[in-house]
Design a protein around this motif. Structure first.
Motif, PDB file in Angstrom:
ATOM      1  N   HIS A 169      -2.068  88.670 -24.500  1.00  0.00           N
ATOM      2  CA  HIS A 169      -1.644  90.074 -24.496  1.00  0.00           C
ATOM      3  C   HIS A 169      -1.236  90.561 -23.102  1.00  0.00           C
ATOM      4  O   HIS A 169      -1.315  91.758 -22.793  1.00  0.00           O
ATOM      5  CB  HIS A 169      -2.753  90.969 -25.072  1.00  0.00           C
ATOM      6  CG  HIS A 169      -2.874  90.845 -26.563  1.00  0.00           C
ATOM      7  ND1 HIS A 169      -3.501  89.763 -27.160  1.00  0.00           N
ATOM      8  CD2 HIS A 169      -2.423  91.638 -27.574  1.00  0.00           C
ATOM      9  CE1 HIS A 169      -3.440  89.910 -28.472  1.00  0.00           C
ATOM     10  NE2 HIS A 169      -2.794  91.022 -28.748  1.00  0.00           N
ATOM     11  N   GLN A 186      -3.880  96.409 -25.102  1.00  0.00           N
ATOM     12  CA  GLN A 186      -4.447  95.167 -24.596  1.00  0.00           C
ATOM     13  C   GLN A 186      -5.968  95.143 -24.736  1.00  0.00           C
ATOM     14  O   GLN A 186      -6.650  94.431 -24.014  1.00  0.00           O
ATOM     15  CB  GLN A 186      -4.033  94.985 -23.134  1.00  0.00           C
ATOM     16  CG  GLN A 186      -2.523  94.802 -22.951  1.00  0.00           C
ATOM     17  CD  GLN A 186      -2.069  94.981 -21.514  1.00  0.00           C
ATOM     18  OE1 GLN A 186      -2.234  96.051 -20.927  1.00  0.00           O
ATOM     19  NE2 GLN A 186      -1.510  93.937 -20.944  1.00  0.00           N
ATOM     20  N   SER A 222      -8.026  97.468 -19.405  1.00  0.00           N
ATOM     21  CA  SER A 222      -8.255  97.339 -20.843  1.00  0.00           C
ATOM     22  C   SER A 222      -9.682  96.871 -21.073  1.00  0.00           C
ATOM     23  O   SER A 222     -10.381  96.458 -20.129  1.00  0.00           O
ATOM     24  CB  SER A 222      -7.259  96.357 -21.477  1.00  0.00           C
ATOM     25  OG  SER A 222      -7.536  95.021 -21.085  1.00  0.00           O
TER      26      SER A 222
END
Length: 496
Positions: free
Chosen positions: A276, A196, A249
């Motif tokens: 994502h 991600q 992320s």
């Protein structure tokens, strides 16, 4: 907060008026000169956002008009109707505003497309050997992470107690939209989600391995510090995050060299996060080059439009967007504000702006959770922006003048920095990730809750200390005021 939210600056672009007699040719893609020549290319090469009616058909037609006006399409987000283009035609934006289907268009910068300067988000205050030894000794006695005794901010929002109830779900990811994250850091590696992560610099996502990492390990430490506050693992190393069980992320958006956060990169980041499976984004910056984007300026209005569409796209897909309020000790609810530092990528000028029409982006976008900073005494940090009706909640951001109780000693926020190290920073940049971490805990406890419901829970569960006696800058009530919004977030209530 570090430099991403501390660089004001300004310049005013005037759109060229389009005579009625040129309306037809303009709609075909460019304004010819008297001799009917091709569009000029004698201006600086700039990046633009061209915002259209969403949909492949309209976007396709506008892309053709962009080419006729001398522009090059970099990327197109069909679903939200945002096209990123480069052009050296000084009439490019004015031309595009006349094209059928275009709703706004403008330059995202005032400096030509080339990196310059050196990024500087503040020098880290590294730990001394004595502090490390003392902290580790205390931690062993208390059963904490080695450096946790220096993190006064964690018990301040009851995140230490919350971790014993629920440290957060592995199904929840917080994306750090920032300068990049060093995912090799031992406190971050266990919780990092490369799947991600990306670099969105320039407007197109790059998911190649490591593209999300900071370019300058020292100057770009900001994003790594933010990531540690959110989700540093409880793994017997260094510090702990507010939500040590969730994933984190990185979506890097800062330009190489100068470190600017331009609109095309931020648009890409919000769309990437939404597509994502990210649940929360942290935004500890403002979109350059304008500290406030004014809707009565065509270029700045296009920036608000483009980033606003991307942020809403993320929210509509279930993403909670959390943002720092800024570090100018400014009342965001004031009738008028003075901006002396925009545009920050060329020559700043002084201008008076109205908060009603000029927004700090993405901080003041609808639906965003706006965060003010507090120090260890529970007071507003001296630098933190504030404003009745502008601040949603508050969280620890650090303040050197508010000295915590021992063994912490340092009033700023300790977290991870690149190279496997830890350091102290302060700013609303540091407050925002505390709230992003609590939002991640809420999503862990209430996985089906909408962004609006998470925002409401953050407010409902916050603890408001009320306005300090004699502080005229704090207005409102014990329940909602200009310094804390609805109050300082509470991680323990989030998991209960």
């Amino acid at each position: 907060m570090a430099r991403p939210l501390a660089h004001p600056r300004h310049r005013l672009l005037r759109a060229l008026a389009v005579p009625l007699g040129l309306a037809l040719t303009a709609s075909l893609g460019f304004l010819p000169d008297a001799a009917g020549a091709a569009p000029p290319a004698d201006g600086p090469l700039l990046s633009y956002v061209v915002n259209t009616v969403p949909g492949h058909a309209t976007v396709g037609r506008v892309e053709q008009a962009i080419a006729r006006a001398g522009g090059t399409v970099v990327t197109a987000h069909d679903r939200i109707g945002v096209i990123v283009a480069h052009a050296a035609n000084p009439r490019f934006a004015a031309t595009m505003r006349t094209v059928a289907g275009v709703q706004s268009a403008g330059a995202t910068r005032t400096a030509p497309l080339k990196p310059s300067g050196t990024a500087d988000f503040g020098r880290p205050q590294r730990l001394t050997r004595a502090e490390l030894v003392a902290a580790e000794r205390t931690a062993k006695a208390e059963g904490e992470e080695p450096l946790e005794p220096l993190q006064w901010d964690i018990p301040a929002i009851k995140a230490d107690r919350a971790a014993r109830v629920n440290p957060g779900s592995r199904k929840v990811t917080v994306a750090v939209i920032d300068t990049g994250v060093d995912d090799t850091h031992p406190d971050l590696e266990p919780n990092f989600s490369a799947r991600q992560s990306a670099s969105c610099v320039g407007g197109v996502p790059d998911t190649s391995p490591g593209a999300w990492r900071p370019r300058d390990p020292v100057g770009d430490a900001h994003g790594t510090h933010v990531a540690g506050t959110i989700a540093a693992a409880r793994n017997g190393v260094g510090v702990t995050g507010v939500a040590p069980g969730v994933k984190v992320s990185a979506i890097r958006v800062s330009e190489p060299g100068a470190g600017f956060f331009y609109a095309e990169s931020v648009v890409c980041a919000f769309v990437f996060a939404a597509d994502h499976g990210v649940q929360v984004t942290n935004n500890s910056y403002f979109v350059d080059p304008w500290m406030f984007n004014c809707k009565d300026d065509a270029d700045q209005a296009a920036i608000v439009d483009a980033v606003g569409r991307a942020a809403k796209y993320a929210q509509d897909k279930g993403v909670v967007n959390v943002a720092a309020a800024g570090n100018a000790d400014t009342d965001l609810a004031a009738e008028k504000l003075t901006d002396t530092g925009s545009p920050n990528d060329s020559t700043p000028v002084t201008r008076t702006v109205s908060p009603k029409t000029c927004w700090d982006v993405p901080t003041q976008l609808p639906g965003t959770v706006t965060v003010a900073a507090t120090g260890s005494h529970g007071l507003k940090s001296g630098y933190s922006n504030y404003g009745l009706g502008q601040i949603d909640v508050a969280a620890p951001g650090g303040d050197a003048r508010q000295v915590p109780e021992l063994p912490a000693k340092n009033g700023n926020i300790l977290s991870t920095i690149p190279g496997g190290d830890w350091a102290f920073y302060s700013g609303t940049s540091m407050a925002s990730p505390h709230v992003a971490g609590v939002a991640a805990l809420l999503k862990s406890a209430h996985p089906k809750a909408s962004p609006q419901e998470i925002r409401w829970l953050l407010k409902e569960q916050a603890d408001n200390p009320g306005c300090p006696a004699g502080d005229a800058t704090c207005t409102g009530t014990r329940h909602v005021n200009s310094h804390f919004g609805y109050g300082i977030v509470d991680a323990l209530k989030a998991v209960r």
